[in-house]
Design an enzyme around this catalytic site. Structure first.
Site, short mmCIF file in Angstrom:
data_model
loop_
_atom_site.label_atom_id
_atom_site.label_comp_id
_atom_site.label_asym_id
_atom_site.label_seq_id
_atom_site.Cartn_x
_atom_site.Cartn_y
_atom_site.Cartn_z
N SER A 143 0.87 -1.20 0.00
CA SER A 143 0.00 0.00 0.00
C SER A 143 0.89 1.23 0.00
CB SER A 143 -0.85 -0.01 1.27
OG SER A 143 -1.44 1.26 1.49
N TYR A 156 -2.61 -1.45 10.40
CA TYR A 156 -2.48 -1.64 8.95
C TYR A 156 -1.17 -1.03 8.44
CZ TYR A 156 -3.86 -1.26 3.98
OH TYR A 156 -3.92 -1.34 2.61
C1 BGC Z 1 -6.17 1.66 2.57
C2 BGC Z 1 -7.39 2.55 2.47
C3 BGC Z 1 -7.00 3.98 2.13
C4 BGC Z 1 -6.07 4.01 0.93
C5 BGC Z 1 -5.58 5.42 0.59
C6 BGC Z 1 -5.31 1.84 1.33
O1 BGC Z 1 -4.16 1.07 1.46
O2 BGC Z 1 -6.57 0.31 2.66
O3 BGC Z 1 -8.10 2.49 3.68
O4 BGC Z 1 -8.16 4.73 1.83
O5 BGC Z 1 -4.95 3.20 1.18
O6 BGC Z 1 -5.12 6.14 1.69
#
Ligand code: BGC
Length: 255
Positions: A143, A156
């Site tokens: 991410s 996360y």
């Molecule tokens: C997350 C989301 C978030 C997005 C952008 C993703 O990795 O799971 O919750 O909205 O990143 O910030």
């Protein structure tokens, strides 16, 4: 076709970004192993779409936060298709809890599904790649938040920070064996993980305003890059993360 006759395993493969990767890989000629924990109907539907595209797929129910279940995925791929070429560590969850609010259960669950699964998925796939004679690609679906804080989503972000180093460390260790390890860092994607944002017009408008391209990604906009980079076209990429985020990390508030 980019992945002709390759065997691709996708964890969390029957929804969101995982389902888009499974379908895109099938459309590029791969045999696909779709890991899932819920909604067997969605797995079956995806399997049919892949079969219609002219490739083969099997669904395997496995909880990738358990090492034994990850091994089950590898074994199923080898039994069905004889080998594994690409391991996509995609399964991911978030609790949207802060450093102060997160419980031990929040932390353990997020770390197990997001990071432990990717660590041992990388390890077990690499062992299989070596047993087959080398080569192979691991794709870690990380991410933008492997680098970029997201206040209120602490476990996360910590798990994705760990994935960042997993990609780097494993890429360096396994490069000499011809194994590539790639990180993919999506921004906001229109998947179930973002459903609370998509359902709230105010939150969605604020998110879109923060993205230079002005909108969330569709899952297949992530999947296309994954398939390309996992194929021989991406042969020189390893040990780093490619961000696919509509520019969100570079955005500014423009005071
Ligand atoms: C997350 C989301 C978030 C997005 C952008 C993703 O990795 O799971 O919750 O909205 O990143 O910030």
């Amino acid at each position: 076709m980019l992945l002709q006759d390759k065997t691709v395993i996708v964890t969390g493969g029957n929804s969101g970004i995982g389902a888009a990767i499974a379908l895109a890989a099938g459309q590029e000629g791969a045999n696909v192993v779709i890991d899932y924990v819920a909604r067997p109907d969605a797995t079956e539907e995806l399997d049919e779409r892949i079969t219609k595209a002219g490739s083969e797929a099997i669904g395997v129910e496995a909880d990738v936060s358990k090492v034994a279940d990850l091994q089950k995925l590898i074994d199923a791929a080898v039994k069905e298709y004889g080998r594994v070429d690409v391991m996509v560590n995609n399964a991911g969850i978030e609790t949207r809890t802060s450093v102060l609010d997160s419980t031990e259960a929040d932390y353990d669950k997020v770390m197990a599904v997001n990071l432990k699964s990717a660590f041992f998925g990388t390890q077990l796939a690499a062992k299989q790649f070596i047993a087959q004679g080398g080569g192979g690609v691991v794709v870690n679906i990380s991410s933008v938040h492997e680098d970029w804080p997201m206040p209120g989503n602490a476990p996360y972000c910590v798990s994705k920070g760990g994935m960042r180093m997993l990609t780097r460390n494993a890429g360096v260790e396994l490069g000499p064996k011809g194994i590539r390890v790639i990180g993919i860092g999506p921004g906001a994607v229109d998947t179930p993980i973002n459903s609370s944002t998509s359902a709230d017009p105010e939150k969605l408008a604020a998110l879109n305003a923060a993205i230079p391209l002005g909108r969330m990604a569709e899952p297949d906009e992530i999947a296309g890059a994954v398939v390309f980079l996992a194929s021989d076209k991406g042969a020189y990429l390893t040990s780093t993360t490619v961000f696919i985020d509509g520019g969100i990390m570079m955005g500014s508030v423009g005071l």
